[in-house]
Design an enzyme around this catalytic site. Sequence first.
Site: not given
Length: 341
Positions: A130, A242
């Site tokens: 990710c 994130h």
Amino acid sequence: MGLKIAVYGATGAVGKEMLTILEERLFPAEEVFALATRKSIGRELSYGDRTLKVKDAATFDFSKVDLVLMSAGGDVSRAEAQKIAKAGAIVIDNSSAWRMDPDVPLIVPEVNADALESRPKKGIIANPNCSTIQTVVALKPIHDRARIKRVSCATYQAVSGGGQAAMDELWHQTRAIYVNDPIEPDALPKQIAFNVIPKIDVFMEDGATKEEWKMTVETKKILDPSIKLFSTCVRVPVFVGHCVAAHLELEEELSPEEARDILREAPGLMLIDRTDEDDPMYVTPIECVGEFATFVSRVRSDPTVENGLAMWIVSDNLRKGAALNAVQIAEVLLNKGILKA
Ligand code: 2RA
């Protein structure tokens, strides 16, 4: 006619997001199967306005489907993905199991869709990590214009990267503190609530974590093997989203204004960047949740190195960082006729 698709690991945080995104993007699926382990058989999962009953992955006949989106962990992928591909389906795997296999393409469509020209040799396509995905989406347009020599970055990664259990842990720890129920002292080193932890995945021989190793080797495979990337990956008490603080050294000078013009036009990116103190604009993780875009803010020169450029990169790690990227890979396969609806 449409494609027959299985989501393997459908009850996990990423698997559920895969079902949601397949429907949101009106992916041309004639039939969708939600697969998980035996303990989840019969559970109901939403797929748009439809409800899917979870089926047992262990007994499922994969010759019935054209495409399998897998998010079932590395062990299951290593054991099952090749068998599934041999049954005829193309597998897009979200685990790290196949990412560095030379016969398995590692794909971020905005960066290296050209690497997909035919059915992959092993029938498997790997979805990158990710934090790597959002980073290379932002690096790609800058690299194309001014060639990146080196990247030093710090990541601030949400607990959902560690799955549902990690999200539950943050919730329970935070709640315990609010209701004045102190956390046992011996649990403190692992406390994530009101804390940050500079360790994601296991430590390796050189003192880096496997997450930091992934950032480097995956960026090289996806974008350019000549790029030197060093990172420190940190877990933060955020549920989803994130962030990456990236510091680039370029071969050619690029002003922040030029960089913003490039990023503003680049695929998959949304530039939100204004430093007027009376009306500043920058993106935080809470604002990226549920979005498809990767957001870029705080584009600045870094005067401490030659041709230095800094940027702040934010993305929903369950979406672009996993499920959306996997569905976008499937869209590329369709558009290129590698998958036929
Ligand atoms: C994490 N990137 O954030 C890893 C795996 N999803 O935990």
